[in-house]
Motif scaffolding. Structure first.
Motif, PDB file in Angstrom:
ATOM      1  N   MET A   1      12.488  -9.242 -10.863  1.00  0.00           N
ATOM      2  CA  MET A   1      12.427  -8.756  -9.189  1.00  0.00           C
ATOM      3  C   MET A   1      13.711  -9.230  -8.844  1.00  0.00           C
ATOM      4  O   MET A   1      14.583  -9.962  -9.151  1.00  0.00           O
ATOM      5  CB  MET A   1      11.350  -9.404  -8.503  1.00  0.00           C
ATOM      6  CG  MET A   1       9.788  -9.037  -8.772  1.00  0.00           C
ATOM      7  SD  MET A   1       9.103  -7.984  -7.863  1.00  0.00           S
ATOM      8  CE  MET A   1       8.829  -8.829  -6.213  1.00  0.00           C
TER       9      MET A   1
ATOM     10  N   GLN B   1       9.061  -3.237  -0.768  1.00  0.00           N
ATOM     11  CA  GLN B   1       8.434  -3.920  -2.053  1.00  0.00           C
ATOM     12  C   GLN B   1       8.509  -2.878  -3.046  1.00  0.00           C
ATOM     13  O   GLN B   1       8.279  -1.655  -2.721  1.00  0.00           O
ATOM     14  CB  GLN B   1       7.131  -4.356  -1.571  1.00  0.00           C
ATOM     15  CG  GLN B   1       6.930  -5.421  -0.242  1.00  0.00           C
ATOM     16  CD  GLN B   1       7.400  -6.741  -0.962  1.00  0.00           C
ATOM     17  OE1 GLN B   1       7.392  -6.976  -2.285  1.00  0.00           O
ATOM     18  NE2 GLN B   1       7.929  -7.435  -0.160  1.00  0.00           N
ATOM     19  N   PRO B   2       8.249  -3.184  -4.272  1.00  0.00           N
ATOM     20  CA  PRO B   2       8.223  -2.294  -5.356  1.00  0.00           C
ATOM     21  C   PRO B   2       6.822  -1.927  -5.664  1.00  0.00           C
ATOM     22  O   PRO B   2       5.966  -2.637  -5.217  1.00  0.00           O
ATOM     23  CB  PRO B   2       8.746  -2.851  -6.540  1.00  0.00           C
ATOM     24  CG  PRO B   2       8.588  -4.534  -6.351  1.00  0.00           C
ATOM     25  CD  PRO B   2       8.848  -4.677  -4.898  1.00  0.00           C
TER      26      PRO B   2
ATOM     27  N   ASN C   1       5.426  -1.802 -11.905  1.00  0.00           N
ATOM     28  CA  ASN C   1       6.482  -2.500 -12.704  1.00  0.00           C
ATOM     29  C   ASN C   1       7.253  -1.439 -13.307  1.00  0.00           C
ATOM     30  O   ASN C   1       8.264  -1.951 -13.939  1.00  0.00           O
ATOM     31  CB  ASN C   1       5.991  -3.451 -13.740  1.00  0.00           C
ATOM     32  CG  ASN C   1       5.437  -4.703 -13.420  1.00  0.00           C
ATOM     33  OD1 ASN C   1       5.681  -5.054 -12.076  1.00  0.00           O
ATOM     34  ND2 ASN C   1       4.322  -5.118 -14.059  1.00  0.00           N
TER      35      ASN C   1
ATOM     36  N   THR D   1      10.911  -1.589  -9.351  1.00  0.00           N
ATOM     37  CA  THR D   1      11.491  -2.925  -9.397  1.00  0.00           C
ATOM     38  C   THR D   1      13.156  -2.792  -9.448  1.00  0.00           C
ATOM     39  O   THR D   1      13.894  -3.333  -8.880  1.00  0.00           O
ATOM     40  CB  THR D   1      11.054  -3.590 -10.538  1.00  0.00           C
ATOM     41  OG1 THR D   1      11.341  -3.057 -11.634  1.00  0.00           O
ATOM     42  CG2 THR D   1       9.580  -3.982 -10.307  1.00  0.00           C
TER      43      THR D   1
ATOM     44  N   GLN E   1      14.272  -1.424  -5.934  1.00  0.00           N
ATOM     45  CA  GLN E   1      14.119  -2.243  -4.883  1.00  0.00           C
ATOM     46  C   GLN E   1      15.230  -2.663  -4.128  1.00  0.00           C
ATOM     47  O   GLN E   1      15.547  -2.410  -2.770  1.00  0.00           O
ATOM     48  CB  GLN E   1      13.146  -3.381  -5.412  1.00  0.00           C
ATOM     49  CG  GLN E   1      12.940  -4.275  -4.075  1.00  0.00           C
ATOM     50  CD  GLN E   1      12.044  -5.469  -4.518  1.00  0.00           C
ATOM     51  OE1 GLN E   1      12.079  -5.907  -5.584  1.00  0.00           O
ATOM     52  NE2 GLN E   1      11.543  -6.374  -3.428  1.00  0.00           N
TER      53      GLN E   1
END
Length: 178
Positions: free
Chosen positions: A1, A53-54, A57, A61, A64
């Motif tokens: 992240m 927020q992503p 997955n 991400t 973001q």
């Protein structure tokens, strides 16, 4: 992240952020900006901050941090604005602003006339210093790069248009026969 993507974006007083689907609009004292963002991130607008927020997955991400930076630049643009400073070096090289058209004498057989894009303003100091201002960071940078491209600095004498603070790597010229 992403570390940058996790940081909330503070909304200063006098700035309004509105989210409609994937389009975000930021309104402030200097103007309005809007942008269509990716649907792979979730944007939450709260009273005094914006969170990014992503989703899942996948590429969310990876996007973001980019999305957070784009929104933060919009907020900063409508509050403070952005500027890039260009310097002109060379004998006879000069700039002049006539209304919304930037006239440049850069050693060519003709003057270069560049109409400024909508939302961009420029100031010319001493005919050798150009300040490009605006609220859209991307447009300010693209305009400054376009102006620089008319006569990029050459490495032998450093003549041309360069960004303020840019270091031009100089080359030694030819040496004569002895």
């Amino acid at each position: 992240m992403s570390r940058i993507g996790k940081k909330p974006i503070a909304i200063p007083s006098g700035v309004k952020v509105a989210l409609t689907g994937t389009t975000i609009s930021v309104q402030g004292p200097k103007g309005n900006l809007s942008r269509v963002l990716t649907d792979q991130v979730n944007i939450a607008v709260e009273a005094d901050k914006v969170l990014v927020q992503p989703m899942g997955n996948g590429t969310g991400t990876a996007l973001q941090g980019l999305t957070r930076t784009l929104v933060a630049n919009m907020v900063e643009g409508v509050t403070k604005g952005f500027e890039r400073v260009l310097e002109i070096n060379g004998v006879g090289y000069r700039a002049e602003l006539k209304g919304e058209v930037l006239n440049l004498a850069l050693g060519y057989s003709h003057p270069v006339e560049y109409p400024l894009p909508k939302g961009i303003s420029a100031e010319v100091e001493k005919q050798t210093k150009i300040t490009v201002k605006g609220i859209d960071k991307e447009l300010v940078g693209a305009t400054a790069a376009k102006i620089r491209s008319f006569r990029e600095p050459e490495p032998y004498k450093g003549k041309g248009i360069k960004f303020a603070g840019e270091r031009i790597v100089r080359k030694a010229g030819k040496t004569g026969k002895k």
